[in-house]
Design an enzyme around this catalytic site. Structure first.
Site, PDB file in Angstrom:
ATOM      1  N   LYS A   7     -13.211  -4.458   7.528  1.00  0.00           N
ATOM      2  CA  LYS A   7     -12.875  -5.325   6.390  1.00  0.00           C
ATOM      3  C   LYS A   7     -13.804  -6.518   6.286  1.00  0.00           C
ATOM      4  O   LYS A   7     -14.456  -6.913   7.250  1.00  0.00           O
ATOM      5  CB  LYS A   7     -11.433  -5.799   6.523  1.00  0.00           C
ATOM      6  N   CYS A  20       0.780  -1.233   0.000  1.00  0.00           N
ATOM      7  CA  CYS A  20       0.000   0.000   0.000  1.00  0.00           C
ATOM      8  C   CYS A  20       0.821   1.299   0.000  1.00  0.00           C
ATOM      9  O   CYS A  20       0.500   2.198  -0.790  1.00  0.00           O
ATOM     10  CB  CYS A  20      -1.051   0.011   1.098  1.00  0.00           C
ATOM     11  N   GLN A  34       0.828 -11.365  -3.272  1.00  0.00           N
ATOM     12  CA  GLN A  34      -0.625 -11.305  -3.239  1.00  0.00           C
ATOM     13  C   GLN A  34      -1.147 -10.866  -4.594  1.00  0.00           C
ATOM     14  O   GLN A  34      -0.460 -10.158  -5.314  1.00  0.00           O
ATOM     15  CB  GLN A  34      -1.087 -10.271  -2.208  1.00  0.00           C
TER      16      GLN A  34
END
Length: 610
Positions: A438, A307, A354
């Site tokens: 989340k 991020c 990922q």
RNA sequence: GCCUCAGUGGCGCAGUGGCUAGCGCAGCCGAUUUGUAAUCGGCAGGUCGUCGGUUCGAAUCCGACCUGGGGCUCCA
């Protein structure tokens, strides 16, 4: 004398058959129960077995202190505070002692007591006293006894009638476990066991477990030469050519989905000046999981997440509301230091990739973006036929950024999307990230352990910390919202779970070797090679088995490697200019021409059918 | 990180203080050329996880460490 023994054996046989008939009658009763009643009965049975375990342990190890012994999925456990730890040998002896108690067939008796009486009965056991303190005044306090009162335990209740009802149980393993699950509190010794309403069910369970262990991705990874680990890079997988083919097929699939769902892919650096991790908050919140490198008298951190890099990339130019939503995919490699003892094959590693992406959007775009992501996720999970999904919604934790109103709003958005998405989910209170709530997706492995794969997280912190703005329609500068999302999650973990899900039999589109051509005799090799060339020209991963083995052995090897299609060539095929096809599942295949086969293979690959 | 168990050729295992550490599979060489899950024979491959200790002598006993397994805790 001899006759006497025969008589004894006969009596024993008759007794055994009576027991099995009784067992059969019992399990017939059980089978007539509703699913819910079945579960309650099993819970009671398992919890009662834990009581019997406790009595047996106390008999053999009188200094042991009892704590708790709940039923769990497929069994039960009991935690003891005891100096020594239990060896497999101990478990055998304990099991024997338990059988004695069961054979006496005494009643389980629950009786209510006053707090004072209860305290008196457990006065030397600080754990039980602690449990008592946690029981509020308006709750009943009960003791449960069996073995004619020789054993008594503070217990909420839920038992079977008599110890003799325990027909089928087995102690499975022992392990350390912290009291109340807190690593700062004493470590207890836990014994795990399983218990069932009938011997058949127990046997079935044990067989199922053994079958599941055969599907362990660590074993299959070795057998199928997909990946390996080496102690010079602990918990860091090496992917062999076969495993790499599978990974690359997954990436290819993901990139196709990204095209469809309008993502753009980027590549970001691996190592950043510590300055970045200070801005992002990782330095203060996550540094114990990070790897640091000293270079040019500066400290650098290897990225544990993508991020912050994505934030810098976003900032590299100014954005208008017209650019949003901006979906940036990043297959960057991450490194996270995981404490020794927590790593596990491919499913918990120290370096992984990922199928990560960050969506930069406006507040209004949050709901449609999350919805669209969940749609893509369910499309892809369907491709892999993952049907045991579990969704969770994790809400605000104690330590968080952003005010209550922002959180209220964000949690409501996620909840609404989930409701609309019509999948069942559970709410995990306080389990959200400090920067936002989340949704997580969990999938079980072969033996039922759940692993988190997909995740979608709202982030209010990143736009603030990095000042991620866009120019709104009215010309004002507004902070965007960041959505972190990974669909398959970590590619490594996903592959691990996928291997177990498929028991190593990959669908045609993923499998490393799609067809193998088996000549019956050496004189058939040239024809095999010409077939192989045609397959390869059509993009099929194919090989000719030119080894010195007999055809039977070649077929066996191909079966063991789980190669989907075997093409067998002998005199007959050459004479007729045809092929003979065998599938690994031994489904009849009528295909006898190479053209037809190639057509069928391509269709199967394109559909990504399983 | 904590509790616990384990580590012997590429893989699966045997070997509990005493000859040159065995077996099967895989590998290599040779023979065989076979019709839908293992053809036969030979050869090669290991300083027994690492370091230290006990002992006349250690794969074997003890200790530390490393790695892995089962749990617990953790998991942005």
């Amino acid at each position: 004398m001899c006759n006497f023994f025969i008589l004894l054996i006969r009596i024993k046989l008759i007794l055994i058959s009576i027991i099995s008939i009784l067992d059969h009658i019992m399990s017939k009763d059980f089978n007539q129960l509703s699913p819910r009643a079945k579960q309650t009965y099993l819970d009671n049975l398992r919890h009662s077995t834990a009581h019997v375990l406790a009595e047996a342990v106390l008999k053999l190890f009188p200094q042991a202190k009892l704590t708790i012994g709940p039923p769990i999925e497929d069994g039960f456990y009991y935690d003891f505070d005891v100096k020594k730890s239990f060896t497999p040998k101990d478990l055998k002896i304990i099991e024997k002692e338990m059988r004695k108690i069961i054979n006496k067939n005494t009643e389980f008796i629950e009786h209510e007591v006053t707090r004072t009486e209860a305290k008196l009965s457990v006065k030397n056991n600080s754990y039980k006293l602690e449990i008592l303190d946690s029981i509020s005044d308006n709750e009943k306090i009960t003791l449960c006894s069996h073995s004619d009162g020789n054993f008594e335990d503070l217990c909420r209740g839920g038992h079977i009638k008599k110890t003799g009802e325990i027909k089928a149980f087995k102690l499975m393993s022992s392990a350390g476990a912290y009291w109340r699950g807190n690593e700062k509190r004493p470590m207890l010794q836990r014994i795990y066991g399983t218990a069932w309403e009938s011997k058949e069910s127990l046997e079935k369970y044990i067989n199922k477990r053994e079958e599941a262990i055969k599907r362990d991705h660590r074993k299959l990874g070795k057998d199928l030469e997909l990946f390996f680990f080496d102690e010079l890079a602990p918990a860091s997988p090496y992917f062999l050519p076969n495993g790499t083919i599978i990974l690359n097929q997954l990436y290819k699939y993901l990139r196709e989905l990204y095209k469809k769902y309008e993502y753009k892919e980027v590549v970001t650096p691996q190592i950043f000046d510590t300055e970045l991790w200070k801005i992002s908050g990782h330095y203060s919140n996550y540094s114990e999981n990070m790897y640091f490198i000293q270079q040019d008298e500066k400290e650098h951190g290897v990225k544990p997440m993508n991020c912050p890099g994505a934030a810098l990339l976003y900032k590299s130019k100014s954005h208008s509301y017209r650019d949003l939503p901006l979906r940036l995919a990043d297959f960057g490699r991450l490194h996270r230091y995981e404490r020794s003892g927590v790593t596990h094959g491919l499913t918990r590693v120290r370096t992984f990739t990922q199928d990560d992406a960050h969506i930069f959007c406006t507040t209004d775009q949050i709901a449609p973006e999350i919805k669209s992501f969940l749609e893509m996720l369910s499309e892809s999970y369907k491709t892999f036929q993952f049907n045991k999904l579990r969704f969770t919604l994790s809400t605000r934790p104690e330590k968080k950024v952003g005010n209550e109103k922002i959180w209220d709003n964000a949690e409501t958005i996620l909840k609404n999307v989930l409701d609309e998405f019509s999948s069942e989910y559970s709410i995990e209170d306080g389990e959200g990230a400090f920067y936002g709530p989340k949704i997580d997706v969990f999938v079980p492995d072969a033996i039922g352990r759940e692993w988190q794969l997909g995740t979608v997280q709202l982030d209010f912190s990143l736009p603030e910390r990095f000042n991620l703005e866009y120019t709104a329609q009215d010309g004002s500068r507004v902070n965007c919202v960041v959505i972190h999302r990974a669909m398959l999650g970590s590619m490594e973990r996903f592959l691990g779970v996928l291997i177990e899900h498929l028991a190593g039999a990959f669908p045609l589109w993923l499998t490393p070797l799609q067809t193998i051509i088996i000549p019956i005799a050496d004189r058939h090799i040239n024809y095999c090679k010409s077939i192989n060339l045609k397959l390869k020209d059509s993009g099929i991963r194919s090989e000719v088995d030119e080894s010195n083995d007999r055809m039977n052995a070649k077929i066996r090897n191909a079966q063991i490697k789980k190669i989907p299609y075997m093409i067998i060539i002998g005199d007959n095929e050459i004479k007729k200019e045809s092929i003979s096809v065998r599938t690994r599942s031994k489904n009849d295949s009528n295909i006898n021409s190479i053209t037809n086969l190639i057509e069928k293979l391509n269709e199967e690959i394109n559909l990504r059918s399983i």
